[in-house]
Write an enzyme that holds these catalytic residues in place. Sequence first.
Site, PDB file in Angstrom:
ATOM      1  N   THR A  59       1.548   2.377  14.692  1.00  0.00           N
ATOM      2  CA  THR A  59       1.416   1.906  13.313  1.00  0.00           C
ATOM      3  C   THR A  59       2.600   1.014  12.953  1.00  0.00           C
ATOM      4  OG1 THR A  59       0.321   3.973  12.716  1.00  0.00           O
ATOM      5  CG2 THR A  59       1.094   2.592  10.915  1.00  0.00           C
ATOM      6  N   ASN A  68      -3.732 -10.602  17.839  1.00  0.00           N
ATOM      7  CA  ASN A  68      -3.847  -9.887  19.106  1.00  0.00           C
ATOM      8  C   ASN A  68      -5.131 -10.374  19.782  1.00  0.00           C
ATOM      9  OD1 ASN A  68      -6.030  -8.479  17.933  1.00  0.00           O
ATOM     10  ND2 ASN A  68      -4.736  -6.754  17.342  1.00  0.00           N
ATOM     11  N   ASP A 101       4.037   6.044  18.072  1.00  0.00           N
ATOM     12  CA  ASP A 101       3.119   5.646  17.008  1.00  0.00           C
ATOM     13  C   ASP A 101       3.092   4.122  16.951  1.00  0.00           C
ATOM     14  OD1 ASP A 101       1.610   5.296  14.727  1.00  0.00           O
ATOM     15  OD2 ASP A 101       3.026   6.251  13.364  1.00  0.00           O
ATOM     16  N   ASN A 149       5.278  -4.025   4.840  1.00  0.00           N
ATOM     17  CA  ASN A 149       5.877  -3.675   6.134  1.00  0.00           C
ATOM     18  C   ASN A 149       6.634  -4.863   6.729  1.00  0.00           C
ATOM     19  OD1 ASN A 149       4.663  -1.164   5.944  1.00  0.00           O
ATOM     20  ND2 ASN A 149       3.046  -1.611   7.410  1.00  0.00           N
ATOM     21  N   ASN A 198       9.587  -9.214  20.433  1.00  0.00           N
ATOM     22  CA  ASN A 198       9.151  -8.190  21.388  1.00  0.00           C
ATOM     23  C   ASN A 198      10.075  -6.976  21.370  1.00  0.00           C
ATOM     24  OD1 ASN A 198       6.877  -9.470  22.354  1.00  0.00           O
ATOM     25  ND2 ASN A 198       7.873 -10.308  24.172  1.00  0.00           N
ATOM     26  N   ASN A 250       0.817  -1.214   0.000  1.00  0.00           N
ATOM     27  CA  ASN A 250       0.000   0.000   0.000  1.00  0.00           C
ATOM     28  C   ASN A 250       0.851   1.263   0.000  1.00  0.00           C
ATOM     29  OD1 ASN A 250      -2.356  -1.536   0.245  1.00  0.00           O
ATOM     30  ND2 ASN A 250      -2.465  -1.287   2.467  1.00  0.00           N
ATOM     31  N   MET A 251       0.195   2.376  -0.227  1.00  0.00           N
ATOM     32  CA  MET A 251       0.741   3.678   0.094  1.00  0.00           C
ATOM     33  C   MET A 251      -0.065   4.209   1.270  1.00  0.00           C
ATOM     34  SD  MET A 251       3.005   5.984  -0.414  1.00  0.00           S
ATOM     35  CE  MET A 251       3.712   5.631  -2.007  1.00  0.00           C
ATOM     36  N   ASP A 294       3.350  -5.506  12.536  1.00  0.00           N
ATOM     37  CA  ASP A 294       4.110  -5.939  11.363  1.00  0.00           C
ATOM     38  C   ASP A 294       5.578  -6.144  11.710  1.00  0.00           C
ATOM     39  OD1 ASP A 294       1.799  -5.767   9.853  1.00  0.00           O
ATOM     40  OD2 ASP A 294       2.183  -3.699   9.269  1.00  0.00           O
ATOM     41  N   GLY A 341       1.370  -1.075   3.862  1.00  0.00           N
ATOM     42  CA  GLY A 341       0.725  -2.359   3.605  1.00  0.00           C
ATOM     43  C   GLY A 341       1.338  -3.399   4.519  1.00  0.00           C
TER      44      GLY A 341
END
Length: 315
Positions: A245, A185, A243, A45, A273, A13-14, A249, A41
């Site tokens: 995000t 998760n 962050d 990632n 981890n 993705n972008m 990944d 994406g």
Amino acid sequence: MNHPKITVIGSINMDFITNTSIIPDEGVTVFGDSFSTKPGGKGANQAIAAARLGAQVRMIGCVGNDVFRKEIIDRFIDEGVFFENAEPVTQISTGVANITVFRGDNRIIVIPGANKQLTPDKILAKKECIATSDVILLQLEIPFETVETAIHLADQYGVKVILNPAPATFLPESLLSKVSYITPNEFELSKILERGTKSDESMENLIREIGTSCIVTKGGDGVYYLNDYDLVHVPGFDVDVVDTTGAGDAFNGAFAVAIGSGYSLEKACEFANVVGALTVQKNGAQPGMPTLQDINQFLKEQGVEVPILQDGEPI
């Protein structure tokens, strides 16, 4: 140093990233703090996370034949990811993700775009790539039937499969039985067992239902998995979160490297981890992925003894 061969099959993705200190109510306009675009994406990632840790990474996916394609391919080249299997498709845009970062956490809307064109026939055409891998790493931002095809092929060739079940959906036992490790998760754990978003069952009971292949990630709390009869907790790290995000990944890319390198399950979780903890301290998914040197420095600063690295190399 072992350089495991990891094939990542997944989304490219972008990312359109907005940082804001205010989340608007419906019909309300607010000013944000900053905006940026970055290749992303879950598949891409995870591929870059693994490549930065020394793995030989091949990416199987689809991008649009548009303005984003060059930037994405250039990123793969810079990171050492083999992108020959990242096919361009016409008349459809590259997948995009709209990411809003608020107080260190994120809200994401994904538009699959070209990722929908990663069909089972494209996977069947890459049999040799799958057969010669140490680990296949998958997510669920591509068509489900494509994921099924990849898992069946890997099982046929005796190749380990790590499935990151995101976005979460119900997964049949017949598929789960062919997965070496599944990394949900807590929310995804309930969803893949068709319990809905609010399961009354304990996390341990849900893990036991899946079995020893299930590795549940809980952010800074670390991960949980079943070792024969006992529930094992591998603690995470208390760090300042900038962050989240790409944290999942980063974990999955690192976990694939560790498993492909022959680490024990516990050591693989410890390694992953650390990588997750480093990633959340920076903005953006791919820019935050650490190197082995970053990991070694982090462990020294933490003053903890995690038997993962020696002189910056995996042991």
